[in-house]
Design a protein around this motif. Structure first.
Motif, short mmCIF file in Angstrom:
data_model
loop_
_atom_site.label_atom_id
_atom_site.label_comp_id
_atom_site.label_asym_id
_atom_site.label_seq_id
_atom_site.Cartn_x
_atom_site.Cartn_y
_atom_site.Cartn_z
N ASN A 99 0.86 -1.18 0.00
CA ASN A 99 0.00 0.00 0.00
C ASN A 99 0.89 1.23 0.00
OD1 ASN A 99 0.94 0.20 2.61
ND2 ASN A 99 -1.00 -0.33 3.59
N LYS A 100 0.35 2.40 0.27
CA LYS A 100 1.15 3.62 0.19
C LYS A 100 2.24 3.67 1.26
CE LYS A 100 -1.47 6.63 3.30
NZ LYS A 100 -2.17 7.92 3.44
N ASN A 101 2.09 2.84 2.31
CA ASN A 101 3.05 2.87 3.42
C ASN A 101 4.20 1.90 3.25
OD1 ASN A 101 1.33 4.71 4.89
ND2 ASN A 101 0.03 2.95 5.34
N GLY A 102 3.98 0.79 2.55
CA GLY A 102 5.03 -0.22 2.48
C GLY A 102 4.81 -1.23 1.37
N LEU A 103 5.79 -2.12 1.24
CA LEU A 103 5.76 -3.17 0.22
C LEU A 103 6.37 -4.43 0.80
CD1 LEU A 103 5.39 -4.16 -2.73
CD2 LEU A 103 7.69 -3.26 -3.19
N LEU A 104 5.67 -5.55 0.66
CA LEU A 104 6.15 -6.85 1.13
C LEU A 104 6.49 -7.72 -0.07
CD1 LEU A 104 3.58 -7.61 3.98
CD2 LEU A 104 5.85 -6.61 4.19
N LEU A 105 7.69 -8.32 -0.02
CA LEU A 105 8.17 -9.16 -1.11
C LEU A 105 8.53 -10.53 -0.55
CD1 LEU A 105 10.63 -6.61 -2.76
CD2 LEU A 105 8.29 -7.12 -3.49
N PRO A 106 8.44 -11.59 -1.37
CA PRO A 106 8.85 -12.92 -0.90
C PRO A 106 10.36 -12.97 -0.68
CG PRO A 106 8.37 -12.96 -3.24
CD PRO A 106 7.94 -11.61 -2.77
N GLU A 107 10.78 -13.81 0.23
CA GLU A 107 12.21 -13.91 0.55
C GLU A 107 13.03 -14.37 -0.65
OE1 GLU A 107 14.83 -15.77 4.23
OE2 GLU A 107 13.40 -17.04 3.16
N THR A 108 12.40 -15.03 -1.60
CA THR A 108 13.11 -15.56 -2.76
C THR A 108 13.44 -14.50 -3.81
OG1 THR A 108 10.96 -16.16 -3.72
CG2 THR A 108 12.15 -17.88 -2.51
N VAL A 109 13.05 -13.24 -3.58
CA VAL A 109 13.32 -12.19 -4.55
C VAL A 109 14.83 -12.05 -4.75
CG1 VAL A 109 13.35 -10.35 -2.82
CG2 VAL A 109 12.79 -9.81 -5.19
N TYR A 110 15.26 -11.84 -5.99
CA TYR A 110 16.69 -11.71 -6.30
C TYR A 110 17.23 -10.39 -5.75
CZ TYR A 110 15.80 -15.48 -9.67
OH TYR A 110 15.43 -16.66 -10.27
N ASP A 111 18.53 -10.39 -5.44
CA ASP A 111 19.17 -9.18 -4.92
C ASP A 111 19.09 -8.04 -5.92
OD1 ASP A 111 19.79 -10.51 -2.60
OD2 ASP A 111 21.84 -11.01 -3.20
N THR A 112 19.26 -8.35 -7.20
CA THR A 112 19.20 -7.30 -8.23
C THR A 112 17.80 -6.69 -8.31
OG1 THR A 112 18.79 -9.04 -9.87
CG2 THR A 112 21.07 -8.26 -9.61
N GLU A 113 16.78 -7.54 -8.18
CA GLU A 113 15.41 -7.05 -8.21
C GLU A 113 15.13 -6.17 -6.99
OE1 GLU A 113 13.49 -11.00 -10.45
OE2 GLU A 113 13.50 -10.83 -8.27
N LEU A 114 15.58 -6.63 -5.82
CA LEU A 114 15.38 -5.88 -4.58
C LEU A 114 16.07 -4.53 -4.65
CD1 LEU A 114 14.25 -5.80 -1.71
CD2 LEU A 114 16.33 -6.97 -0.94
N GLN A 115 17.29 -4.51 -5.16
CA GLN A 115 18.03 -3.25 -5.26
C GLN A 115 17.33 -2.27 -6.20
OE1 GLN A 115 20.90 -2.54 -3.41
NE2 GLN A 115 20.35 -0.50 -4.14
N LEU A 116 16.83 -2.77 -7.32
CA LEU A 116 16.12 -1.92 -8.26
C LEU A 116 14.90 -1.30 -7.62
CD1 LEU A 116 15.48 -0.82 -11.12
CD2 LEU A 116 14.33 -3.01 -11.58
N ILE A 117 14.13 -2.11 -6.91
CA ILE A 117 12.92 -1.61 -6.26
C ILE A 117 13.26 -0.60 -5.18
CG2 ILE A 117 10.94 -2.29 -4.84
CD1 ILE A 117 10.99 -4.99 -6.31
N GLN A 118 14.28 -0.86 -4.38
CA GLN A 118 14.68 0.07 -3.33
C GLN A 118 15.11 1.42 -3.91
OE1 GLN A 118 17.68 -2.31 -1.36
NE2 GLN A 118 16.27 -2.86 0.31
N ASN A 119 15.77 1.38 -5.05
CA ASN A 119 16.23 2.63 -5.68
C ASN A 119 15.08 3.47 -6.22
OD1 ASN A 119 18.87 1.90 -5.12
ND2 ASN A 119 19.26 1.06 -7.17
#
Length: 303
Positions: free
Chosen positions: A138-158
């Motif tokens: 929602n507008k406050n946060g985002l939950l992702l599965p633990e299996t998400v790749y590091d590159t995907e996580l970094q892109l989303i965080q950026n």
């Protein structure tokens, strides 16, 4: 002014106005997805102006398209599928979708429909393209599965706004979008979800969490879609259960379908407070219900 003079003036005005024809060539390169707005408005105006064709300039068209397109339920197709909710997650502060080179027009269309300050993040999750079913937010946060790749996580965080918290979840029920349905204030979750996951949902999304089922189906994220104004529920829910769930979530709910009768609501529908995407097979009556319950309808300004 006499009636005869008035009638003569109307006839001369009708003759001076060009015949209005809606074609794809009328719009510019960046407006190819919205040509049908012109056709719809032309038909409406003909009825409003006693069948006198009404001409609108390109500038006027763009202004009205921007006004009328900001709060609407829109039909859309992702490549060759109408299961639009499986590939996109939209909230009031960001959007996640998985679009490849051959579906670049889909990405461009979404960016054009959302507010300019809303980041549209083009990414897969754990190598899967079903972004809408793999995450919840929602507008406050985002939950992702633990299996998400590091590159995907970094892109989303950026790309995410600084105000949005992001958290990966170690959960047996890893398709989070199928087991969690939420808006900015409340969430319902699969009855068997871990206690630790429930606490993470409360902390990250800043919502009150309830364990619940819909018509004895635990996949609440698949059979319910919420925004801050209301919710659409499928799965053959009874009226009594619908009223109890509405009281629990403190938003109005209605039972319905998408894509010409599908009860798996979340697969064919993605919403936030200002916009809804549904599959191309969604009927006019289904669109009407979506616009009504999510408070998306907004009258056009006077011409």
């Amino acid at each position: 002014m006499s009636e005869q003079e008035s009638h003569h003036l109307e006839e001369s005005s009708a003759e001076s106005l060009p015949e209005f024809k809606a074609t794809r060539n009328y719009t510019g390169p960046d407006e190819q997805q919205s040509w049908w707005y012109i056709k719809r408005w032309s038909q409406d105006w003909k009825s409003c102006y006693n069948s006198v064709p009404f001409y609108i300039s390109k500038e006027g068209f763009r202004t009205r398209r921007e006004y009328c397109g900001t709060r609407k339920a829109l039909r859309i197709r992702f490549e060759n599928t109408n299961e639009i909710g499986a590939f996109i997650k939209i909230t009031n502060s960001y959007c996640l979708l998985c679009s490849e080179d051959e579906s670049a027009s889909f990405l461009k269309t979404v960016k054009g429909d959302l507010a300019s300050e809303t980041p549209v993040i083009n990414t897969s999750l754990a190598g899967c393209r079903i972004t809408g079913r793999m995450c919840v937010g929602n507008k406050n946060g985002l939950l992702l599965p633990e299996t998400v790749y590091d590159t995907e996580l970094q892109l989303i965080q950026n790309e995410l706004p600084d105000s949005v918290k992001i958290h990966t979840v170690e959960e047996r029920l890893s398709a989070l979008g199928n087991v969690i349905a939420c808006n900015d204030n409340v969430a319902i979750v699969h009855p068997d979800i871990n206690k630790e996951t429930e606490e993470i949902i409360e902390d990250t999304l800043q919502v009150e969490v309830f364990r619940h089922m819909i018509a004895n189906n635990p996949l609440v994220g698949s059979y319910c879609v919420l925004n801050n104004h209301g919710g659409l529920v499928g799965g053959g829910i009874s009226n009594v259960e619908l009223e109890n769930l509405s009281s629990l979530l403190q938003v109005p709910l209605v039972a319905g379908t998408v894509n010409s009768g599908s009860k798996v609501i979340a697969s064919g529908l993605a919403v936030n407070d200002n916009l809804a995407y549904s599959g191309m097979k969604t009927t006019s009556s289904e669109i009407s219900v979506i616009e009504s319950i999510f408070k998306l309808s907004k009258a056009c300004p006077p011409c």
